[in-house]
Design a protein around this motif. Structure first.
Motif, PDB file in Angstrom:
ATOM      1  N   ASN A  42       0.835  -1.304  -0.273  1.00 47.76           N
ATOM      2  CA  ASN A  42       0.141  -0.262  -0.162  1.00 47.76           C
ATOM      3  C   ASN A  42       0.443   1.150  -0.001  1.00 47.76           C
ATOM      4  N   GLY A  43      -0.074   2.207  -0.548  1.00 48.38           N
ATOM      5  CA  GLY A  43       1.387   3.316  -0.551  1.00 48.38           C
ATOM      6  C   GLY A  43       2.131   4.337  -1.577  1.00 48.38           C
ATOM      7  N   ARG A  44       2.342   5.264  -1.499  1.00 45.08           N
ATOM      8  CA  ARG A  44       2.881   6.056  -2.601  1.00 45.08           C
ATOM      9  C   ARG A  44       4.360   4.869  -2.453  1.00 45.08           C
ATOM     10  N   VAL A  45       4.773   5.137  -4.265  1.00 42.48           N
ATOM     11  CA  VAL A  45       6.639   4.139  -4.334  1.00 42.48           C
ATOM     12  C   VAL A  45       7.288   5.641  -3.627  1.00 42.48           C
ATOM     13  N   TYR A  46       7.220   6.478  -3.457  1.00 40.55           N
ATOM     14  CA  TYR A  46       8.093   7.720  -3.528  1.00 40.55           C
ATOM     15  C   TYR A  46       7.851   8.295  -1.678  1.00 40.55           C
ATOM     16  N   GLU A  47       6.851   7.104  -1.109  1.00 38.94           N
ATOM     17  CA  GLU A  47       6.920   7.598   0.417  1.00 38.94           C
ATOM     18  C   GLU A  47       7.565   5.443   0.862  1.00 38.94           C
ATOM     19  N   SER A  48       8.096   5.338   0.194  1.00 37.53           N
ATOM     20  CA  SER A  48       8.569   4.441   1.072  1.00 37.53           C
ATOM     21  C   SER A  48      10.411   3.896   0.462  1.00 37.53           C
ATOM     22  N   THR A  49      10.289   3.053   0.943  1.00 39.96           N
ATOM     23  CA  THR A  49      12.162   2.310   0.783  1.00 39.96           C
ATOM     24  C   THR A  49      12.676   1.432  -0.294  1.00 39.96           C
ATOM     25  N   TRP A  50      13.379   1.332  -0.596  1.00 36.19           N
ATOM     26  CA  TRP A  50      13.410  -0.210  -1.879  1.00 36.19           C
ATOM     27  C   TRP A  50      13.074  -0.836  -1.121  1.00 36.19           C
ATOM     28  N   GLY A  51      14.085  -1.099   0.037  1.00 35.82           N
ATOM     29  CA  GLY A  51      13.807  -2.580   0.955  1.00 35.82           C
ATOM     30  C   GLY A  51      12.436  -2.751   1.183  1.00 35.82           C
ATOM     31  N   GLN A  52      11.756  -2.012   1.324  1.00 39.15           N
ATOM     32  CA  GLN A  52      10.092  -1.837   1.456  1.00 39.15           C
ATOM     33  C   GLN A  52       8.996  -2.157   0.062  1.00 39.15           C
TER      34      GLN A  52
ATOM     35  N   LYS B 153      10.689  -4.039  -3.089  1.00 35.97           N
ATOM     36  CA  LYS B 153      11.191  -5.087  -3.428  1.00 35.97           C
ATOM     37  C   LYS B 153      10.811  -6.341  -2.083  1.00 35.97           C
ATOM     38  N   GLN B 154       9.852  -5.575  -1.018  1.00 34.72           N
ATOM     39  CA  GLN B 154       8.869  -7.116  -0.369  1.00 34.72           C
ATOM     40  C   GLN B 154       7.557  -6.533  -1.713  1.00 34.72           C
ATOM     41  N   CYS B 155       6.959  -6.446  -2.386  1.00 32.47           N
ATOM     42  CA  CYS B 155       5.951  -5.834  -2.945  1.00 32.47           C
ATOM     43  C   CYS B 155       5.429  -7.563  -4.606  1.00 32.47           C
ATOM     44  N   LYS B 156       4.598  -7.487  -4.476  1.00 35.60           N
ATOM     45  CA  LYS B 156       4.153  -8.497  -5.551  1.00 35.60           C
ATOM     46  C   LYS B 156       3.160  -7.425  -6.788  1.00 35.60           C
ATOM     47  N   TYR B 157       2.806  -7.685  -7.800  1.00 33.19           N
ATOM     48  CA  TYR B 157       2.977  -7.380  -8.576  1.00 33.19           C
ATOM     49  C   TYR B 157       1.132  -8.085  -8.487  1.00 33.19           C
ATOM     50  N   ILE B 158       0.020  -7.834  -8.838  1.00 30.35           N
ATOM     51  CA  ILE B 158      -0.651  -7.830  -9.202  1.00 30.35           C
ATOM     52  C   ILE B 158      -1.265  -8.123 -10.511  1.00 30.35           C
TER      53      ILE B 158
ATOM     54  N   PHE C 283      -2.444 -10.838 -14.579  1.00 28.97           N
ATOM     55  CA  PHE C 283      -2.863 -11.837 -14.934  1.00 28.97           C
ATOM     56  C   PHE C 283      -2.240 -13.265 -14.518  1.00 28.97           C
ATOM     57  N   GLN C 284      -0.327 -13.433 -14.411  1.00 31.82           N
ATOM     58  CA  GLN C 284       0.130 -14.483 -13.723  1.00 31.82           C
ATOM     59  C   GLN C 284       0.429 -14.083 -12.724  1.00 31.82           C
ATOM     60  N   ASN C 285       0.795 -15.443 -11.350  1.00 29.36           N
ATOM     61  CA  ASN C 285       1.401 -15.325 -10.343  1.00 29.36           C
ATOM     62  C   ASN C 285       3.004 -15.358  -9.704  1.00 29.36           C
ATOM     63  N   ASN C 286       3.573 -15.025  -8.979  1.00 32.13           N
ATOM     64  CA  ASN C 286       5.012 -14.907  -9.398  1.00 32.13           C
ATOM     65  C   ASN C 286       4.866 -14.069 -10.163  1.00 32.13           C
ATOM     66  N   ILE C 287       4.711 -12.597 -10.228  1.00 31.45           N
ATOM     67  CA  ILE C 287       5.684 -11.496 -10.428  1.00 31.45           C
ATOM     68  C   ILE C 287       5.677 -10.292  -9.749  1.00 31.45           C
ATOM     69  N   PHE C 288       7.280 -10.417  -9.267  1.00 30.04           N
ATOM     70  CA  PHE C 288       8.009  -9.998  -8.517  1.00 30.04           C
ATOM     71  C   PHE C 288       7.459  -8.064  -8.610  1.00 30.04           C
ATOM     72  N   VAL C 289       8.034  -7.245  -8.184  1.00 23.10           N
ATOM     73  CA  VAL C 289       8.974  -5.798  -8.529  1.00 23.10           C
ATOM     74  C   VAL C 289      10.002  -5.277  -8.359  1.00 23.10           C
ATOM     75  N   TYR C 290      10.816  -5.309  -9.247  1.00 17.66           N
ATOM     76  CA  TYR C 290      12.253  -5.647  -9.499  1.00 17.66           C
ATOM     77  C   TYR C 290      12.721  -3.745  -9.625  1.00 17.66           C
ATOM     78  N   SER C 291      13.922  -3.754  -8.959  1.00 17.72           N
ATOM     79  CA  SER C 291      14.307  -1.953 -10.024  1.00 17.72           C
ATOM     80  C   SER C 291      14.727  -1.888 -11.014  1.00 17.72           C
ATOM     81  N   VAL C 292      14.921  -0.860 -12.271  1.00 15.70           N
ATOM     82  CA  VAL C 292      14.972  -0.545 -13.517  1.00 15.70           C
ATOM     83  C   VAL C 292      16.600  -1.024 -12.775  1.00 15.70           C
TER      84      VAL C 292
END
Length: 158
Positions: A5-15, A17-22, A24-33
């Motif tokens: 939850n929340g806005r990206v710019y209000e979060s640390t990268w540590g927070q 990178k724990q997110c999962k993208y919801i 069409f498929q499962n197990n899609i993780f958030v990665y940095s550029v």
């Protein structure tokens, strides 16, 4: 669109990178550029479009835009990707990108209209980014001015 939850710019990268993208498929993780760029073979043969939508609820828009653009500039310079990272946005944002020295191809977001063709041409933008249905005039008019059209189709999985 994530498990966080929340806005990206209000979060640390540590927070983040724990997110999962919801999706069409499962197990899609958030990665940095940086993670993505460092893992892709033949990176300079690929193109990326950074759709820089701005959040109207941010109190200091100028600070936010400057931070975002500096981050884009830093990652592009690190991986020599300025020619391969396209930036989409409204005119003031793209002008700000130019003012801090970004050399990326800049695409004005909006309808393909004579007014936007003139804006893109007068500001040395690379082109116009638009939804496939947002053509007030023929794309040939933009092409005659040396502009490119980046078209997309939202809500169309294919």
């Amino acid at each position: 669109m994530t498990t966080c939850n929340g806005r990206v710019y209000e979060s640390t990268w540590g927070q983040i990178k724990q997110c999962k993208y919801i999706a069409f498929q499962n197990n899609i993780f958030v990665y940095s550029v940086e993670d993505i760029f460092s893992r892709l073979p033949n990176l300079n043969n690929l193109y990326f479009s950074f759709d820089s939508k701005l959040d109207d609820q941010i109190a200091d828009q100028e600070l936010y835009q400057n931070q975002l653009l500096r981050a884009i500039k830093r990652i592009c310079e690190k991986f020599n990707m300025s020619d391969n990272v396209l930036i989409e946005g409204k005119s003031p944002y793209l002008k700000r990108a130019q003012s801090i020295g970004l050399t990326n191809k800049l695409f004005l977001t909006g309808i393909v209209s004579q007014a936007n063709i003139d804006t893109a041409t007068n500001n040395n933008f690379f082109g116009i980014c638009t939804e496939m249905s947002n053509f007030d005039i023929d794309a040939d008019k933009a092409h005659e001015k040396g502009l490119y059209i980046m078209a997309y189709t939202p809500n169309n999985y294919y």
